[in-house]
Design a protein around this motif. Structure first.
Motif, PDB file in Angstrom:
ATOM      1  N   SER A  21      30.791  37.493  41.096  1.00  0.00           N
ATOM      2  CA  SER A  21      31.140  36.250  41.777  1.00  0.00           C
ATOM      3  C   SER A  21      30.246  36.051  42.996  1.00  0.00           C
ATOM      4  O   SER A  21      29.706  34.971  43.232  1.00  0.00           O
ATOM      5  CB  SER A  21      32.602  36.307  42.221  1.00  0.00           C
ATOM      6  N   ALA A  22      30.099  37.123  43.767  1.00  0.00           N
ATOM      7  CA  ALA A  22      29.341  37.009  45.011  1.00  0.00           C
ATOM      8  C   ALA A  22      27.861  36.729  44.770  1.00  0.00           C
ATOM      9  O   ALA A  22      27.234  35.915  45.443  1.00  0.00           O
ATOM     10  CB  ALA A  22      29.500  38.301  45.815  1.00  0.00           C
ATOM     11  N   GLY A  24      25.171  34.907  43.313  1.00  0.00           N
ATOM     12  CA  GLY A  24      25.066  33.625  42.607  1.00  0.00           C
ATOM     13  C   GLY A  24      23.828  32.892  43.056  1.00  0.00           C
ATOM     14  O   GLY A  24      22.875  33.486  43.568  1.00  0.00           O
ATOM     15  N   LEU A  25      23.874  31.569  42.879  1.00  0.00           N
ATOM     16  CA  LEU A  25      22.703  30.772  43.247  1.00  0.00           C
ATOM     17  C   LEU A  25      22.362  30.970  44.715  1.00  0.00           C
ATOM     18  O   LEU A  25      21.207  30.903  45.106  1.00  0.00           O
ATOM     19  CB  LEU A  25      22.998  29.303  42.973  1.00  0.00           C
ATOM     20  N   GLY A  26      23.395  31.211  45.518  1.00  0.00           N
ATOM     21  CA  GLY A  26      23.183  31.388  46.952  1.00  0.00           C
ATOM     22  C   GLY A  26      22.252  32.557  47.246  1.00  0.00           C
ATOM     23  O   GLY A  26      21.370  32.462  48.102  1.00  0.00           O
ATOM     24  N   ASN A  27      22.426  33.655  46.540  1.00  0.00           N
ATOM     25  CA  ASN A  27      21.589  34.832  46.788  1.00  0.00           C
ATOM     26  C   ASN A  27      20.154  34.559  46.373  1.00  0.00           C
ATOM     27  O   ASN A  27      19.206  34.938  47.040  1.00  0.00           O
ATOM     28  CB  ASN A  27      22.042  36.023  45.945  1.00  0.00           C
ATOM     29  N   TYR A 102      29.370  23.103  40.584  1.00  0.00           N
ATOM     30  CA  TYR A 102      28.643  24.355  40.373  1.00  0.00           C
ATOM     31  C   TYR A 102      28.164  24.419  38.919  1.00  0.00           C
ATOM     32  O   TYR A 102      27.070  24.887  38.628  1.00  0.00           O
ATOM     33  CB  TYR A 102      29.565  25.542  40.688  1.00  0.00           C
ATOM     34  N   TYR A 232      29.167  32.101  52.561  1.00  0.00           N
ATOM     35  CA  TYR A 232      29.089  31.518  51.221  1.00  0.00           C
ATOM     36  C   TYR A 232      28.807  32.596  50.180  1.00  0.00           C
ATOM     37  O   TYR A 232      29.370  32.613  49.088  1.00  0.00           O
ATOM     38  CB  TYR A 232      27.963  30.483  51.228  1.00  0.00           C
ATOM     39  N   SER A 233      27.947  33.525  50.572  1.00  0.00           N
ATOM     40  CA  SER A 233      27.446  34.490  49.609  1.00  0.00           C
ATOM     41  C   SER A 233      28.502  35.481  49.135  1.00  0.00           C
ATOM     42  O   SER A 233      28.482  35.884  47.977  1.00  0.00           O
ATOM     43  CB  SER A 233      26.268  35.246  50.220  1.00  0.00           C
ATOM     44  N   SER A 235      31.539  34.983  48.630  1.00  0.00           N
ATOM     45  CA  SER A 235      32.615  34.294  47.897  1.00  0.00           C
ATOM     46  C   SER A 235      33.977  34.371  48.573  1.00  0.00           C
ATOM     47  O   SER A 235      34.997  34.431  47.895  1.00  0.00           O
ATOM     48  CB  SER A 235      32.778  34.845  46.483  1.00  0.00           C
ATOM     49  N   MET A 238      37.367  30.971  49.075  1.00  0.00           N
ATOM     50  CA  MET A 238      37.350  30.119  47.880  1.00  0.00           C
ATOM     51  C   MET A 238      38.521  30.501  46.985  1.00  0.00           C
ATOM     52  O   MET A 238      38.570  30.119  45.819  1.00  0.00           O
ATOM     53  CB  MET A 238      36.090  30.374  47.063  1.00  0.00           C
ATOM     54  N   ILE A 240      38.876  33.115  45.500  1.00  0.00           N
ATOM     55  CA  ILE A 240      38.434  34.030  44.451  1.00  0.00           C
ATOM     56  C   ILE A 240      38.793  35.478  44.749  1.00  0.00           C
ATOM     57  O   ILE A 240      39.349  36.185  43.917  1.00  0.00           O
ATOM     58  CB  ILE A 240      36.907  33.914  44.251  1.00  0.00           C
ATOM     59  N   SER A 329      29.534  33.614  38.578  1.00  0.00           N
ATOM     60  CA  SER A 329      30.180  32.932  39.709  1.00  0.00           C
ATOM     61  C   SER A 329      31.104  31.824  39.220  1.00  0.00           C
ATOM     62  O   SER A 329      32.213  31.657  39.722  1.00  0.00           O
ATOM     63  CB  SER A 329      29.136  32.343  40.658  1.00  0.00           C
ATOM     64  N   SER A 332      34.383  33.086  38.037  1.00  0.00           N
ATOM     65  CA  SER A 332      35.337  33.452  39.084  1.00  0.00           C
ATOM     66  C   SER A 332      36.035  32.219  39.651  1.00  0.00           C
ATOM     67  O   SER A 332      37.198  32.273  40.035  1.00  0.00           O
ATOM     68  CB  SER A 332      34.646  34.254  40.189  1.00  0.00           C
ATOM     69  N   LEU A 333      35.315  31.101  39.697  1.00  0.00           N
ATOM     70  CA  LEU A 333      35.937  29.860  40.185  1.00  0.00           C
ATOM     71  C   LEU A 333      37.037  29.412  39.225  1.00  0.00           C
ATOM     72  O   LEU A 333      38.143  29.070  39.641  1.00  0.00           O
ATOM     73  CB  LEU A 333      34.893  28.740  40.263  1.00  0.00           C
TER      74      LEU A 333
END
Ligand code: PHE
Length: 460
Positions: A21-22, A24-27, A102, A232-233, A235, A238, A240, A329, A332-333
């Protein structure tokens, strides 16, 4: 009799699912360009410092809340204190809002992965490819729906056979791929226009702290940007981590698992920079780094196109890897929303079908936001945006900090940090940072989050 709640089979399953989950696109896409903008090593040092203190506190609190109450985000807070049940409503609405958009971005990633797989990587590097695609009729919707159905399928199969099994396969592959591309990136020699630059120069640009021309104001900005990214990174806020925490077994070591999630998330973010920054540096120069959000969909395909045959293979590997990161990710949402519905008495499979259906409808509207429903709405930070940006701003910049501040006040002042510390050490585990945790959750984290929230309202 209450039905037995699903649980991860052990701490490895939990850590990989939570790290899924953690990571994701953010990383992969956001961290590298923020690091490049924020003085390279300066950003890295600040980020790691915050991860060990601020990030650890938030993650620890949420996973402990989940495990203690054995409830998903929607109802967990009510179980802790009946006056604070509204936090659960907020925690339930956030993944509900994020999931559709997302998945739209997940659909874009899938389109790029497909383009490289079918040998059209060079076309994908064309100047208008990205904007033509997202404003197109139909295609973005198809990719989004496929991505959402995949997400729904995994959640439908349940916590063990779906999420855990999927994370145990995808996360190690993702890790190996990212290490592979990072090593390649370090060995790149001179691009077409910048033939004297090497991947190693780019790496040094990434890791050496640069404070050139930065005053205290700029450094504070880097701190805020690292904090926003970290928040954000991992998670948190949210719903989650509360939900995943509720599947975490009482006998497993919570403190150690939280540490592992953070290490995994931070290492992948760092490696994403090792993978992307040297390539951008060699092919586009330091200026290329300011590409911002366009970096992944616009700059990366251009770089792959310049690499010839190797670029085709790397393009496939890169976008497939990003696809895995996005998929774990989005799962997990969806799980966070579905789990809330289950705690309200809906059956798992029915809940998955209903929520996937709703998410598809909203996701289609998000796609049309670049087409027939196009408009430019002003955002509080001075930018303008479409439907996707509005949903993103509302959830990430406004609702998430509010939820996180509420959680800190609930844990720090109403229930007291001992609630979380006791939960984390109930089998006699060591919790070395307990004093740090107490100070962070009561004072430092809520203040930092409030500053973050004020920034979102455009106060500074
Ligand atoms: N933590 C994810 C990332 O770094 C972001 C995310 C996860 C967003 C889950 C939504 C849901 O990209």
């Amino acid at each position: 009799m209450e039905k037995q709640r699903s649980s991860f089979s052990g701490s490895i399953g939990f850590v990989l699912a939570a790290a899924g989950s953690a990571v994701g696109l953010g990383n992969i896409w956001r961290f590298p360009y923020l690091a490049a903008e924020g003085g390279g090593g300066l950003f890295l040092v600040i980020y790691i410092g915050l991860a060990l203190t601020f990030g650890f506190t938030l993650l620890m609190s949420e996973v402990a809340i989940g495990r203690k109450t054995k409830n998903s985000c929607l109802t967990a807070y009510k179980h802790l204190n009946k006056n604070w049940g509204w936090l659960g409503g907020l925690a339930g609405i956030i993944p509900f809002l994020i999931l559709p958009y997302y998945c739209v971005i997940g659909g874009w990633v899938m389109k790029y992965a497909m383009s490289f797989i079918i040998g059209q990587g060079v076309t994908a590097a064309g100047d208008d490819f990205f904007s033509d695609f997202i404003t197109g009729n139909g295609e973005p919707i198809i990719y989004t729906v496929v991505f959402l159905l995949l997400t729904g399928f995994v959640v439908f199969r349940g916590v063990n056979k779906g999420i855990e099994a999927m994370s145990k396969i995808l996360m190690p592959i993702l890790f190996v791929l990212i290490i592979g591309i990072s090593i390649y990136s370090l060995t790149i020699q001179g691009g077409k226009e910048y033939d004297d630059r090497t991947g190693m120069d780019g790496f040094l640009f990434y890791v050496i702290p640069s404070v050139d021309g930065m005053g205290i104001g700029e450094i504070l900005k880097v701190i805020m940007s690292a904090m926003g990214q970290l928040f954000y990174s991992i998670s948190v806020a949210m719903g989650i981590m509360v939900t995943y925490g509720s599947y975490f077994k009482d006998k497993d070591n919570l403190v150690r698992s939280v540490n592992h999630i953070e290490i995994f998330d931070t290492v992948v973010a760092f490696l994403a920079g090792v993978m992307i920054i040297p390539a951008v540096y060699v092919f586009l120069g330091p200026e290329g780094m300011s590409g911002g959000p366009g970096l992944m969909f616009v700059a990366m395909p251009k770089i792959f196109a310049q690499m010839g045959a190797a670029g085709t293979v790397l393009g496939i590997v890169f976008f497939v890897m990003v696809l895995f990161a996005a998929l774990t990710s989005s799962i997990s949402l969806l799980e966070a929303v579905v789990s809330g519905m289950i705690d309200k008495g809906v059956k798992k499979k029915k809940a998955t079908l209903i929520e996937s259906g709703i998410a598809i409808v909203i996701a289609v509207v998000v796609c049309l936001g670049y087409n027939v429903l196009y408009f430019e709405a002003p955002l509080p930070n001075g930018d303008t945006g479409q439907i996707l940006d509005i949903l993103d701003y509302l959830s990430n910049n406004i609702l998430m900090p509010i939820l996180a501040i509420g959680t800190c006040i609930l844990i720090g002042w109403v229930l007291k940090p001992k609630t979380v510390i006791d939960e984390a050490t109930k089998n006699g585990e060591r919790f070395l940072r307990r004093h740090l945790y107490t100070v962070m959750v009561k004072f430092v984290a809520p203040v930092l989050l409030l500053i973050l929230l004020l920034g979102s309202f455009g106060v500074y």
